[in-house]
Design a protein around this motif. Structure first.
Motif, PDB file in Angstrom:
ATOM      1  N   PHE A 173       0.863  -1.197   0.000  1.00 54.49           N
ATOM      2  CA  PHE A 173       0.000   0.000   0.000  1.00 54.49           C
ATOM      3  C   PHE A 173       0.902   1.252   0.000  1.00 54.49           C
ATOM      4  N   ALA A 174       1.826   1.286  -0.946  1.00 54.04           N
ATOM      5  CA  ALA A 174       2.917   2.261  -0.929  1.00 54.04           C
ATOM      6  C   ALA A 174       2.467   3.697  -1.124  1.00 54.04           C
ATOM      7  N   ALA A 175       1.301   3.918  -1.751  1.00 56.63           N
ATOM      8  CA  ALA A 175       0.826   5.288  -2.046  1.00 56.63           C
ATOM      9  C   ALA A 175       1.899   6.022  -2.848  1.00 56.63           C
ATOM     10  N   ILE A 176       2.326   7.216  -2.401  1.00 56.48           N
ATOM     11  CA  ILE A 176       3.370   7.932  -3.147  1.00 56.48           C
ATOM     12  C   ILE A 176       4.741   7.775  -2.492  1.00 56.48           C
ATOM     13  N   GLY A 177       4.859   6.822  -1.563  1.00 57.39           N
ATOM     14  CA  GLY A 177       6.183   6.477  -1.056  1.00 57.39           C
ATOM     15  C   GLY A 177       6.632   7.192   0.194  1.00 57.39           C
ATOM     16  N   GLY A 178       5.711   7.580   1.070  1.00 61.48           N
ATOM     17  CA  GLY A 178       6.107   8.236   2.314  1.00 61.48           C
ATOM     18  C   GLY A 178       6.957   7.340   3.194  1.00 61.48           C
ATOM     19  N   PHE A 179       6.503   6.109   3.384  1.00 59.00           N
ATOM     20  CA  PHE A 179       7.289   5.125   4.138  1.00 59.00           C
ATOM     21  C   PHE A 179       8.640   4.912   3.468  1.00 59.00           C
ATOM     22  N   GLN A 206       7.528  -2.345  -4.355  1.00 55.28           N
ATOM     23  CA  GLN A 206       6.389  -1.552  -3.892  1.00 55.28           C
ATOM     24  C   GLN A 206       5.110  -2.125  -4.487  1.00 55.28           C
ATOM     25  N   VAL A 207       4.057  -2.158  -3.694  1.00 53.82           N
ATOM     26  CA  VAL A 207       2.755  -2.620  -4.166  1.00 53.82           C
ATOM     27  C   VAL A 207       1.765  -1.481  -3.979  1.00 53.82           C
ATOM     28  N   GLU A 208       1.179  -1.025  -5.069  1.00 49.38           N
ATOM     29  CA  GLU A 208       0.259   0.112  -5.023  1.00 49.38           C
ATOM     30  C   GLU A 208      -0.754  -0.013  -6.161  1.00 49.38           C
ATOM     31  N   LEU A 209      -2.044   0.066  -5.812  1.00 46.89           N
ATOM     32  CA  LEU A 209      -3.111  -0.140  -6.790  1.00 46.89           C
ATOM     33  C   LEU A 209      -3.353   1.076  -7.672  1.00 46.89           C
ATOM     34  N   PHE A 227      11.439   6.186  -7.332  1.00 46.47           N
ATOM     35  CA  PHE A 227      12.127   4.967  -6.894  1.00 46.47           C
ATOM     36  C   PHE A 227      12.348   4.051  -8.102  1.00 46.47           C
ATOM     37  N   PRO A 228      13.143   4.507  -9.083  1.00 45.49           N
ATOM     38  CA  PRO A 228      13.318   3.716 -10.312  1.00 45.49           C
ATOM     39  C   PRO A 228      13.990   2.373 -10.066  1.00 45.49           C
ATOM     40  N   HIS A 229      14.675   2.216  -8.937  1.00 43.95           N
ATOM     41  CA  HIS A 229      15.390   0.977  -8.635  1.00 43.95           C
ATOM     42  C   HIS A 229      14.483  -0.101  -8.069  1.00 43.95           C
ATOM     43  N   ALA A 230      13.249   0.242  -7.706  1.00 40.11           N
ATOM     44  CA  ALA A 230      12.344  -0.708  -7.061  1.00 40.11           C
ATOM     45  C   ALA A 230      11.420  -1.375  -8.081  1.00 40.11           C
ATOM     46  N   GLN A 231      11.073  -2.643  -7.825  1.00 36.82           N
ATOM     47  CA  GLN A 231      10.033  -3.299  -8.610  1.00 36.82           C
ATOM     48  C   GLN A 231       8.671  -2.803  -8.144  1.00 36.82           C
ATOM     49  N   ARG A 232       7.691  -2.777  -9.064  1.00 39.59           N
ATOM     50  CA  ARG A 232       6.362  -2.321  -8.692  1.00 39.59           C
ATOM     51  C   ARG A 232       5.300  -3.345  -9.101  1.00 39.59           C
ATOM     52  N   PHE A 233       4.315  -3.473  -8.220  1.00 37.05           N
ATOM     53  CA  PHE A 233       3.192  -4.376  -8.454  1.00 37.05           C
ATOM     54  C   PHE A 233       1.918  -3.610  -8.122  1.00 37.05           C
ATOM     55  N   ASP A 234       0.799  -4.015  -8.736  1.00 35.45           N
ATOM     56  CA  ASP A 234      -0.412  -3.215  -8.567  1.00 35.45           C
ATOM     57  C   ASP A 234      -1.430  -3.797  -7.586  1.00 35.45           C
ATOM     58  N   ASP A 235      -1.438  -5.093  -7.359  1.00 35.41           N
ATOM     59  CA  ASP A 235      -2.503  -5.684  -6.538  1.00 35.41           C
ATOM     60  C   ASP A 235      -1.886  -6.550  -5.448  1.00 35.41           C
ATOM     61  N   VAL A 236      -2.106  -6.159  -4.202  1.00 32.71           N
ATOM     62  CA  VAL A 236      -1.522  -6.891  -3.079  1.00 32.71           C
ATOM     63  C   VAL A 236      -2.029  -8.325  -3.031  1.00 32.71           C
ATOM     64  N   GLY A 271       0.794   0.960   5.216  1.00 33.22           N
ATOM     65  CA  GLY A 271      -0.325   1.679   5.814  1.00 33.22           C
ATOM     66  C   GLY A 271      -1.588   1.109   5.193  1.00 33.22           C
ATOM     67  N   PHE A 272      -2.079   0.001   5.740  1.00 29.80           N
ATOM     68  CA  PHE A 272      -3.206  -0.679   5.094  1.00 29.80           C
ATOM     69  C   PHE A 272      -4.459   0.193   5.145  1.00 29.80           C
ATOM     70  N   PRO A 273      -5.396   0.022   4.208  1.00 31.60           N
ATOM     71  CA  PRO A 273      -6.545   0.932   4.057  1.00 31.60           C
ATOM     72  C   PRO A 273      -7.314   1.149   5.355  1.00 31.60           C
ATOM     73  N   CYS A 274      -7.744   2.404   5.543  1.00 24.84           N
ATOM     74  CA  CYS A 274      -8.424   2.771   6.794  1.00 24.84           C
ATOM     75  C   CYS A 274      -9.911   3.076   6.597  1.00 24.84           C
TER      76      CYS A 274
END
Length: 281
Positions: A8-14, A28-31, A43-52, A69-72
């Motif tokens: 749930f990376a959002a724009i990468g605050g964590f 990073q996983v972000e829908l 974060f060009p060095h990181a792999q990205r996925f869309d669905d946890v 930060g899982f959905p609230c």
């Protein structure tokens, strides 16, 4: 260099906070596709996925830590008519994605896990949901601690209280996560030129953004625009636009940017936690 994976990376605050502390983001996983575009740029060095729900040991590389930060939506009290009686908590469709976090922890077994959510997680469903979170982590072999941290004490001109839970796999995280090196009022703001504490009318909550909207930086403050040096009068929006260049409203790009910023984990808070974990060796 220790690595993290961001759920749930959002724009990468964590991610930004942890990288500032010496970690490297492996994946990073972000829908949200807009958020993923931001992540790709920063974060060009990181792999990205869309669905946890489609991620696990088969496509996520081993990492030292997992953040999320899982959905609230099914937990938060945001909204004028919302009460704890209305909330489904971890049984809800969105906040129930917490169980995907647990599944992934079981599969890749990182050393650390850091979770973030709204403070109401402590109270929703008569506190049974928070007990469920603790029990689920314990069943995976994780022990740790939790604390409510407020962004205003980390050099950010914003009152933003969030619950952070830090746990280690068979290892307690550093206990100084529960302590402060100095009184919170001694921590300087982001700009040394800013007086501290910041007066109530200087907080970022006083913006043109819609009240109680996801894009609002801080909740609980009536939004307004005031004429400079004339607190007894309100300016008309058209005049404000012509005189001060203020937007009459938010277009799609403005809204996406503001919404993403409003939902992001504060990097300074994430960095503080990450540095504590780095000290554990």
């Amino acid at each position: 260099m220790p690595t993290i994976g961001s759920l749930f990376a959002a724009i990468g605050g964590f991610d930004l906070g942890f990288e500032n502390a010496g970690f490297s983001t492996a994946w990073q996983v972000e829908l949200n596709p807009v958020n993923r575009a931001v992540l790709a740029d920063r974060f060009p060095h990181a792999q990205r996925f869309d669905d946890v729900r489609e991620c696990g040991a088969h496509n996520l590389t081993p990492v030292d830590g997992v953040t999320g930060g899982f959905p609230c939506q099914d937990i938060s009290l945001a909204g004028a008519r919302s009460t704890n009686k209305d909330k489904r908590g971890l049984r809800g469709e969105r906040s129930g994605l917490f169980w995907e976090v647990i599944r992934i922890l079981k599969e890749i077994q990182p050393r650390w896990v850091v979770l973030e959510n709204v403070v109401n997680l402590l109270a929703v469903n008569d506190s049974e949901d928070f007990e469920t979170v603790i029990r689920a982590l314990a069943d995976c072999g994780y022990v740790g601690l939790w604390r409510v941290l407020n962004a205003q004490y980390f050099g950010v001109p914003q009152q933003r209280r969030r619950l952070f839970l830090v746990a280690g796999r068979g290892q307690m995280p550093p206990m100084d996560l529960l302590a402060d090196a100095a009184p919170v009022d001694a921590i300087s703001p982001a700009s040394s030129a800013t007086p501290w504490p910041v007066p109530a009318d200087a907080w970022a909550a006083n913006t043109l953004l819609a009240n109680k909207a996801g894009s609002q930086i801080a909740l609980g403050c009536t939004t307004f625009v005031s004429e400079p040096n004339r607190w007894d009068q309100m300016v008309k929006r058209q005049r404000a636009s012509e005189t001060d260049g203020l937007c009459l409203g938010l277009d799609a790009a403005n809204l996406a940017e503001a919404f993403s910023a409003g939902n992001a984990v504060v990097p300074q808070v994430a960095e503080w936690i990450a540095r504590k974990l780095m000290s554990a060796g």
